[in-house]
Write a protein that holds these residues in place. Structure first.
Motif, PDB file in Angstrom:
ATOM      1  N   MET A 126       0.841  -1.194   0.000  1.00 18.76           N
ATOM      2  CA  MET A 126       0.000   0.000   0.000  1.00 18.76           C
ATOM      3  C   MET A 126       0.882   1.251   0.000  1.00 18.76           C
ATOM      4  O   MET A 126       1.940   1.274   0.636  1.00 18.76           O
ATOM      5  N   VAL A 127       0.433   2.270  -0.742  1.00 19.95           N
ATOM      6  CA  VAL A 127       1.242   3.492  -0.843  1.00 19.95           C
ATOM      7  C   VAL A 127       0.450   4.708  -0.364  1.00 19.95           C
ATOM      8  O   VAL A 127      -0.785   4.696  -0.307  1.00 19.95           O
ATOM      9  N   GLU A 132       4.932   6.394  -1.849  1.00 23.75           N
ATOM     10  CA  GLU A 132       5.850   5.741  -0.901  1.00 23.75           C
ATOM     11  C   GLU A 132       5.150   4.554  -0.250  1.00 23.75           C
ATOM     12  O   GLU A 132       3.981   4.647   0.159  1.00 23.75           O
ATOM     13  N   TYR A 133       5.901   3.480  -0.094  1.00 17.51           N
ATOM     14  CA  TYR A 133       5.368   2.294   0.575  1.00 17.51           C
ATOM     15  C   TYR A 133       4.994   2.623   2.018  1.00 17.51           C
ATOM     16  O   TYR A 133       5.772   3.240   2.736  1.00 17.51           O
ATOM     17  N   VAL A 134       3.811   2.199   2.444  1.00 14.19           N
ATOM     18  CA  VAL A 134       3.367   2.463   3.812  1.00 14.19           C
ATOM     19  C   VAL A 134       3.254   1.170   4.616  1.00 14.19           C
ATOM     20  O   VAL A 134       3.777   1.049   5.712  1.00 14.19           O
ATOM     21  N   CYS A 135       2.554   0.190   4.054  1.00 13.68           N
ATOM     22  CA  CYS A 135       2.319  -1.058   4.786  1.00 13.68           C
ATOM     23  C   CYS A 135       1.809  -2.097   3.801  1.00 13.68           C
ATOM     24  O   CYS A 135       1.487  -1.766   2.672  1.00 13.68           O
ATOM     25  N   ARG A 165      -3.495   7.689   5.729  1.00 12.99           N
ATOM     26  CA  ARG A 165      -2.326   7.873   4.861  1.00 12.99           C
ATOM     27  C   ARG A 165      -2.388   7.032   3.574  1.00 12.99           C
ATOM     28  O   ARG A 165      -1.971   7.460   2.500  1.00 12.99           O
ATOM     29  N   VAL A 166      -2.923   5.840   3.672  1.00 12.19           N
ATOM     30  CA  VAL A 166      -2.940   4.950   2.506  1.00 12.19           C
ATOM     31  C   VAL A 166      -3.998   5.406   1.500  1.00 12.19           C
ATOM     32  O   VAL A 166      -5.122   5.740   1.867  1.00 12.19           O
ATOM     33  N   VAL A 167      -3.630   5.461   0.203  1.00 13.26           N
ATOM     34  CA  VAL A 167      -4.620   5.818  -0.822  1.00 13.26           C
ATOM     35  C   VAL A 167      -4.667   4.856  -2.011  1.00 13.26           C
ATOM     36  O   VAL A 167      -5.625   4.883  -2.790  1.00 13.26           O
ATOM     37  N   ASN A 168      -3.657   4.016  -2.171  1.00  7.61           N
ATOM     38  CA  ASN A 168      -3.630   3.163  -3.359  1.00  7.61           C
ATOM     39  C   ASN A 168      -2.592   2.075  -3.117  1.00  7.61           C
ATOM     40  O   ASN A 168      -2.094   1.939  -1.999  1.00  7.61           O
ATOM     41  N   MET A 169      -2.286   1.287  -4.145  1.00  9.06           N
ATOM     42  CA  MET A 169      -1.252   0.254  -3.996  1.00  9.06           C
ATOM     43  C   MET A 169      -0.195   0.425  -5.086  1.00  9.06           C
ATOM     44  O   MET A 169      -0.417   1.087  -6.096  1.00  9.06           O
ATOM     45  N   LYS A 170       0.958  -0.165  -4.844  1.00  9.51           N
ATOM     46  CA  LYS A 170       2.023  -0.133  -5.848  1.00  9.51           C
ATOM     47  C   LYS A 170       1.635  -0.960  -7.061  1.00  9.51           C
ATOM     48  O   LYS A 170       0.979  -1.980  -6.942  1.00  9.51           O
TER      49      LYS A 170
ATOM     50  N   GLY B 200       4.388   6.968  -7.772  1.00 12.50           N
ATOM     51  CA  GLY B 200       5.796   7.051  -7.400  1.00 12.50           C
ATOM     52  C   GLY B 200       6.645   7.928  -8.305  1.00 12.50           C
ATOM     53  O   GLY B 200       7.864   7.926  -8.191  1.00 12.50           O
ATOM     54  N   VAL B 201       6.024   8.681  -9.208  1.00 10.52           N
ATOM     55  CA  VAL B 201       6.808   9.519 -10.125  1.00 10.52           C
ATOM     56  C   VAL B 201       7.117  10.858  -9.456  1.00 10.52           C
ATOM     57  O   VAL B 201       6.202  11.555  -9.037  1.00 10.52           O
TER      58      VAL B 201
END
Ligand SMILES: Cc1cc2nc3c(=O)[nH]c(=O)nc-3n(C[C@H](O)[C@H](O)[C@H](O)COP(=O)(O)OP(=O)(O)OC[C@H]3O[C@@H](n4cnc5c(N)ncnc54)[C@H](O)[C@@H]3O)c2cc1C
Ligand code: SF4
Ligand code: SF4
Lengths: 175, 363
Positions: A126-127, A132-135, A165-170, B200-201
Motif C-alpha cells: 500500500m502506498v 511511498e510504501y506504507v504497509c 495515509r494509505v490511498v492506493n497500492m504499488k 511514485g513519479v
C-alpha cells in the motif's frame, strides 16, 4: 529522499495534495471512525469543470451543483458506499474507506488502471499520496464490471494505523 | 472542378463535429484528412474525459471518437482520407492532394478549417538524438501503434498533456523517472498529477532538461534547477538514467492554410500564438472560411467538439439551411456548454483570451 517538508509543499509542487490542503478543502472528508458502512472520499480540490461523480451517484450523495466548477461534496448520510462514483470519476480522485472493518484492519476500495491486476487474497504494497510504501494490504475483491468501463476497483484491508495515509497500492511488475 | 457545399479540413474532434452539424442541417459536406484514419488526436485519448454529462464526461476519448465516426457514417458524410489540403485560393477553392499523387481542386461554398495544432519543441544539446520526441508522438506510439518508445522516461512539461502521457506510459509498462517543469508550479489538473505522483513519479518544479547524452540514442539526461529568472543554477545538475525524453512544452495552432488564404491573424499567447481572428460564430475575416478546434486557439477535445458544432451550424445557417430560430437555439446551447468548460481557475483565462479575440475589432 523526500522529507516531511517536501510533503507539505502541496499539490502544485509535489503533484499530490498535502494533508493540510485536504483538511482545508470542503471536498475532502475522511469518514468518521464510528461510521459502519463504507463511504466515498474525494480528493478533488481545484474546482475543475467536471461532475460525473455527481451524475453517476444513484442516491444523489455527491453534490457539485449548477456551477460545474464547484467542488464535489459527499453527504455521508446518503452515501451507501456502492462505489459507482469511484470508477466514474475521470480524475481517479475518489476511493471508499472504512475504519476498522475487522479487528485492527481498515478497508479501502480504490480505482486501479494498471495491469496485471492482483489476485484476490494477494498481499500488496500500500502506498501514500507520494507513492511511498506504507504497509502491506490484503486484496479482498477485484471488481471489474462493464459499467465501470475498464476502470478496476480493488478492495483491500490494511492496518488501522494508516487509515488516512494509505490511498492506493504499488503497481505490480509485469509477468 | 469539383464542387461541394461545405468542405471541412481536418477530421479531429472539431472537424468531425463540424461536419456532423452541417450535414444534420442538410448541407452536403466533404470531410478531408491527411491521415489514413479519421479522428485526429481523439483515438489516442484512452482516458475518461472531464466535463459534464452533455460533454460526454466519464467517457473515454477513443469511444467518443468511435461514436462520432458512426454518426458520420449514418449521415453519409463524404470522407476523403490520405487527402492533404495544400492551399485555399479565391476564398473558395481548396487544393487537395489525394494519396500523395492526385491533385484535385474542390470549389466550396463554405470552408471549415479544423487542422488542429503541432507540438512545440525544446532545444538542448542532444535534442536530435533518437529517443527525444514529442509527448504526443509517444502517445501515438503507445496507444495507436502499441509500441513502447522506451523503458525509462523523462517527461519535460507538466501541463495536462505531459501528465496524461506520463500516466499512459506507466500504464503501457514504462517507468517514468521524473516530470520536470520549468515554472515554479505544476501546470496540469491536480487530480492528474496526484495519480501520477502516487504511482511514485517525482515532480521537479523550477527544473528543465539541460542535456541529453548518448552515442546513437538517449542514454541519460541532465536536469537542472532554474532560478526565479529561469536561468540554470550551477551545481544543481542531476543526471537521470533514462532512454527516452518526451517533450510536452505546449502546442501551436496549425494556421498555415488560414493565413495563406488571407485570414486576418491575431496574437494570443495564452492560446498558443498566432491564430486567425474569428467572430462568435467562428467565421474568420473571410466570410466563407470558418474555424474550429485547436487552430482557433489550443484548448482541449471537449471544447474542440463544441466549437465544431458552432462552426458547422453557423456555416449551414449562412447557406440558408436552418432558420434563424433553430440556429439561435442550437448555437446558444453549444455556446453555453462551451462556457461551462471555460470556467474555474483553469478555464477562466482561456475564456478571457477567447473573448479578447472575438472582441478585437478588425482592420
Ligand atoms: C498529446 C496530447 C494529449 C491530449 N490530451 C487531451 C485530453 O486528455 N483531453 C482533451 O480534452 N484534450 C486533449 N488534448 C487536446 C486535444 O487532443 C485537442 O485539443 C483536440 O484534439 C483538438 O481537436 P482538433 O479537431 O482541433 O485537432 P486534431 O485532433 O489535432 O485534428 C486535426 C486533424 O486535421 C488534420 N490536418 C491538419 N492539417 C491538415 C491538412 N492540411 N489537410 C488535411 N488534414 C489536415 C490532422 O492530421 C488531424 O487529423 C491532447 C492533445 C495532445 C497533443
Ligand atoms: S459510493 Fe455510491 S452512494 Fe456513495 S457517493 Fe459514490 S456513488 Fe454515491
Ligand atoms: S468526477 Fe472526479 S474529477 Fe470530476 S469533479 Fe468529481 S471528483 Fe473531481
Amino acid at each position: 529522499m523526500e522529507t516531511k517538508d517536501t510533503y507539505e509543499k502541496g499539490l502544485k509542487i509535489t503533484g499530490a495534495p498535502s494533508l493540510d490542503e485536504l483538511h482545508a478543502s470542503p471536498c475532502y472528508q475522511l469518514p468518521p471512525k464510528e461510521r459502519r458502512a463504507l463511504a466515498a472520499v474525494i480528493e478533488c480540490i481545484e474546482g475543475i469543470p467536471c461532475n460525473p461523480c455527481e451524475t453517476s451517484c444513484p442516491v444523489g450523495a455527491i453534490t457539485v451543483g449548477d456551477e460545474i466548477t464547484n467542488l464535489p461534496v459527499v453527504d455521508f448520510e446518503k452515501c451507501t458506499g456502492c462505489g459507482i462514483c469511484v470508477a466514474a470519476c475521470p480524475g481517479l480522485a475518489i476511493y471508499l474507506k472504512k475504519y476498522e472493518f475487522k479487528e485492527n484492519l481498515s478497508y479501502i476500495a480504490f480505482p486501479f488502471e494498471y495491469l496485471p491486476l492482483p489476485p484476490e487474497g494477494a498481499t500488496v504494497q500500500m502506498v501514500d499520496r507520494y507513492g511511498e510504501y506504507v504497509c502491506d494490504g490484503t486484496v479482498l475483491r477485484v471488481v471489474k464490471i462493464k459499467r465501470m468501463d475498464r476502470t478496476t476497483v480493488v478492495h483491500v484491508s490494511y492496518p488501522n494505523d494508516y487509515y488516512e495515509r494509505v490511498v492506493n497500492m504499488k503497481r505490480l511488475p509485469a509477468n | 472542378m469539383e464542387e461541394r457545399e461545405v468542405v471541412v479540413i481536418g477530421a479531429g474532434p472539431a472537424g468531425l463535429s463540424a461536419a456532423l452539424e452541417a450535414a444534420r442541417a442538410g448541407a452536403h459536406v466533404l470531410l478531408v484528412d491527411e491521415n489514413s484514419k479519421p479522428g485526429g488526436q481523439l483515438f489516442k485519448q484512452i482516458h475518461k474525459f472531464f466535463g459534464s454529462h452533455e460533454h460526454r464526461a466519464g467517457v473515454r476519448g477513443i469511444d467518443i471518437g468511435t461514436q462520432l465516426l458512426e454518426e458520420a457514417e449514418r449521415l453519409d458524410i463524404e470522407v476523403w482520407l490520405d487527402a492533404e489540403a495544400c492551399g485555399i485560393f479565391n476564398t473558395t477553392d481548396v487544393w487537395i492532394v489525394r494519396n500523395k499523387e492526385k491533385s484535385v481542386t474542390v470549389r466550396a461554398k463554405r470552408i471549415i478549417l479544423a487542422t488542429g495544432a503541432v507540438e512545440n519543441s525544446v532545444n538542448f544539446p542532444g535534442w536530435s538524438l533518437p529517443g527525444v520526441m514529442g509527448a504526443g508522438a509517444a502517445q501515438t506510439m503507445i496507444n495507436l501503434h502499441r509500441v513502447l518508445p522506451g523503458q525509462k522516461i523523462l517527461m519535460v512539461g507538466s501541463g495536462n498533456v505531459g501528465i496524461i502521457v506520463s500516466y499512459q506510459l506507466l500504464q503501457a509498462g514504462a517507468d517514468v523517472k521524473a516530470v520536470v517543469e520549468a515554472a515554479p508550479r505544476l501546470g496540469g489538473y491536480g487530480v492528474h498529477t496526484a495519480k501520477v505522483r502516487r504511482a511514485g513519479v517525482p515532480f521537479y518544479t523550477s527544473h528543465t532538461v539541460l542535456e541529453a547524452r548518448g552515442t546513437d540514442h538517449v542514454e541519460s539526461a541532465t536536469i537542472v534547477q532554474l532560478d526565479d529568472k529561469w536561468k540554470p543554477i550551477p551545481g544543481t545538475e542531476k543526471e537521470l538514467d533514462v532512454d527516452t525524453i518526451c517533450i510536452a512544452a505546449g502546442l501551436t495552432p496549425l494556421v498555415e492554410l488560414a493565413f495563406a488564404a488571407g485570414c486576418e491573424p491575431l496574437y494570443s499567447p495564452l492560446l498558443g500564438g498566432m491564430v486567425p481572428w474569428h467572430d462568435r460564430s467562428m467565421a474568420t475575416s473571410i466570410p466563407t472560411i470558418y474555424l474550429a478546434g485547436d487552430i482557433s486557439g489550443v484548448e482541449e477535445a471537449s471544447t474542440a467538439m463544441e466549437e465544431g458544432r458552432m462552426a458547422g451550424l453557423s456555416a449551414a445557417y449562412s447557406l440558408g439551411y436552418v432558420d434563424r430560430e433553430t440556429y439561435a437555439v442550437g448555437f446558444d446551447a453549444a455556446e453555453k456548454r462551451m462556457l461551462a468548460l471555460r470556467s474555474g481557475m483553469f478555464g477562466q483565462k482561456r475564456r478571457d483570451a477567447k473573448a479578447a479575440i472575438v472582441g478585437h475589432s478588425r482592420g
